[in-house]
Design a protein around this motif. Structure first.
Motif, PDB file in Angstrom:
ATOM      1  N   SER A  89     -18.229 -28.012  35.509  1.00  0.00           N
ATOM      2  CA  SER A  89     -16.794 -28.079  35.270  1.00  0.00           C
ATOM      3  C   SER A  89     -16.523 -28.645  33.884  1.00  0.00           C
ATOM      4  O   SER A  89     -17.371 -29.320  33.298  1.00  0.00           O
ATOM      5  CB  SER A  89     -16.104 -28.960  36.324  1.00  0.00           C
ATOM      6  N   SER A  90     -15.340 -28.368  33.370  1.00  0.00           N
ATOM      7  CA  SER A  90     -14.966 -28.900  32.057  1.00  0.00           C
ATOM      8  C   SER A  90     -14.937 -30.422  32.079  1.00  0.00           C
ATOM      9  O   SER A  90     -15.266 -31.077  31.084  1.00  0.00           O
ATOM     10  CB  SER A  90     -13.599 -28.352  31.641  1.00  0.00           C
ATOM     11  N   THR A  91     -14.563 -30.993  33.220  1.00  0.00           N
ATOM     12  CA  THR A  91     -14.536 -32.458  33.353  1.00  0.00           C
ATOM     13  C   THR A  91     -15.934 -33.034  33.175  1.00  0.00           C
ATOM     14  O   THR A  91     -16.129 -34.041  32.469  1.00  0.00           O
ATOM     15  CB  THR A  91     -13.981 -32.866  34.729  1.00  0.00           C
ATOM     16  N   GLN A  92     -16.923 -32.396  33.790  1.00  0.00           N
ATOM     17  CA  GLN A  92     -18.309 -32.868  33.668  1.00  0.00           C
ATOM     18  C   GLN A  92     -18.821 -32.722  32.240  1.00  0.00           C
ATOM     19  O   GLN A  92     -19.544 -33.595  31.743  1.00  0.00           O
ATOM     20  CB  GLN A  92     -19.202 -32.075  34.631  1.00  0.00           C
ATOM     21  N   ILE A  93     -18.422 -31.627  31.592  1.00  0.00           N
ATOM     22  CA  ILE A  93     -18.846 -31.410  30.207  1.00  0.00           C
ATOM     23  C   ILE A  93     -18.287 -32.508  29.309  1.00  0.00           C
ATOM     24  O   ILE A  93     -19.001 -33.093  28.484  1.00  0.00           O
ATOM     25  CB  ILE A  93     -18.383 -30.031  29.699  1.00  0.00           C
ATOM     26  N   ARG A  94     -17.007 -32.789  29.471  1.00  0.00           N
ATOM     27  CA  ARG A  94     -16.377 -33.837  28.646  1.00  0.00           C
ATOM     28  C   ARG A  94     -16.999 -35.200  28.936  1.00  0.00           C
ATOM     29  O   ARG A  94     -17.199 -36.012  28.023  1.00  0.00           O
ATOM     30  CB  ARG A  94     -14.866 -33.876  28.901  1.00  0.00           C
ATOM     31  N   TYR A  95     -17.282 -35.452  30.207  1.00  0.00           N
ATOM     32  CA  TYR A  95     -17.904 -36.722  30.606  1.00  0.00           C
ATOM     33  C   TYR A  95     -19.236 -36.907  29.890  1.00  0.00           C
ATOM     34  O   TYR A  95     -19.539 -37.985  29.364  1.00  0.00           O
ATOM     35  CB  TYR A  95     -18.101 -36.728  32.125  1.00  0.00           C
TER      36      TYR A  95
END
Length: 228
Positions: free
Chosen positions: A165-171
């Motif tokens: 997910s984009s959230t995981q990538i940003r994290y």
């Protein structure tokens, strides 16, 4: 792909110019997906239903333009002429592509207008991609409106599950972890060059309401002020 306006005020939302640039880099090898910056070019946040109307009207305009070009040509083969005329009555279809968890947002207080949800599912339709941890059938069953128009909600099962997910990538980026093979190298290079996703950027718009919720709150306040 239509990136949302900066004015949406989502927490951690980086500038539209960067999101558009990254999307274009990611789609360099695609010959059927394109990025449209129209939504980000508007003066303020644009409701999803208005974005869908815009793209539908653009599709109709392009179709009519092509028809005019065809009318101005002299066809020598009847078969070609027949094939064109048989397609002349076909209207374009515009559907909203989303992850299955998107259906759950319809239940978020003050985020959507009921009439907009109805127009989306009745006049346009949804294509929902399966997502681990989300149950789109349950979301549909819990909504009388979605149940009524479920014939226009198409659920797509991902047989090869991808939980990235984009959230995981940003994290990962905020913590200096590698995202190699998770996103295109060109996008990784762009992020590194512009130093986009940082702990500071993830705090952007922190504590703010999303723009639709903010507008709803302002409308309620205005209504209360007018009441004696």
């Amino acid at each position: 792909m239509s990136p949302v306006s900066d004015d949406y005020r989502k927490k951690g939302l980086v500038s539209a110019k960067h999101r558009i640039a990254m999307a274009k880099l990611a789609l360099e090898t695609s010959d059927w997906i394109r990025v449209d910056p129209w939504e980000t070019e508007q003066e303020s946040w644009t409701e999803t239903i208005k974005v869908l109307r815009h793209h539908y009207n653009e599709s109709v305009r392009l179709l009519q333009s092509r028809k005019e070009c065809m009318k101005n040509k002299q066809f020598t083969e009847r078969s070609t002429d027949n094939s064109v005329s048989s397609q002349s009555s076909v209207l374009p279809e515009v559907k909203l592509l989303c992850g299955a968890d998107f259906l759950q947002t319809f239940q978020t207080p003050n985020l959507w207008k009921k009439e907009h949800i109805q127009e989306i599912v009745e006049q346009f339709g949804l294509v929902c991609i399966s997502l681990a941890g989300s149950d789109p059938v349950q979301y549909i069953n819990e909504s009388e409106l979605l149940t009524k128009f479920q014939h226009n909600i198409f659920l797509v099962k991902e047989w090869i599950q991808n939980e990235i997910s984009s959230t995981q990538i940003r994290y990962a980026l905020c913590r200096g972890l590698s995202v190699k093979y998770l996103i295109p190298d060109s996008v990784i290079d762009y992020i590194a060059y512009h130093n986009i996703y940082t702990e500071e950027s993830e705090r952007k718009n922190e504590g703010e309401l999303l723009q639709p919720q903010k507008l709803y709150k302002a409308a309620v306040r205005l209504l209360n002020d007018k009441c004696p």
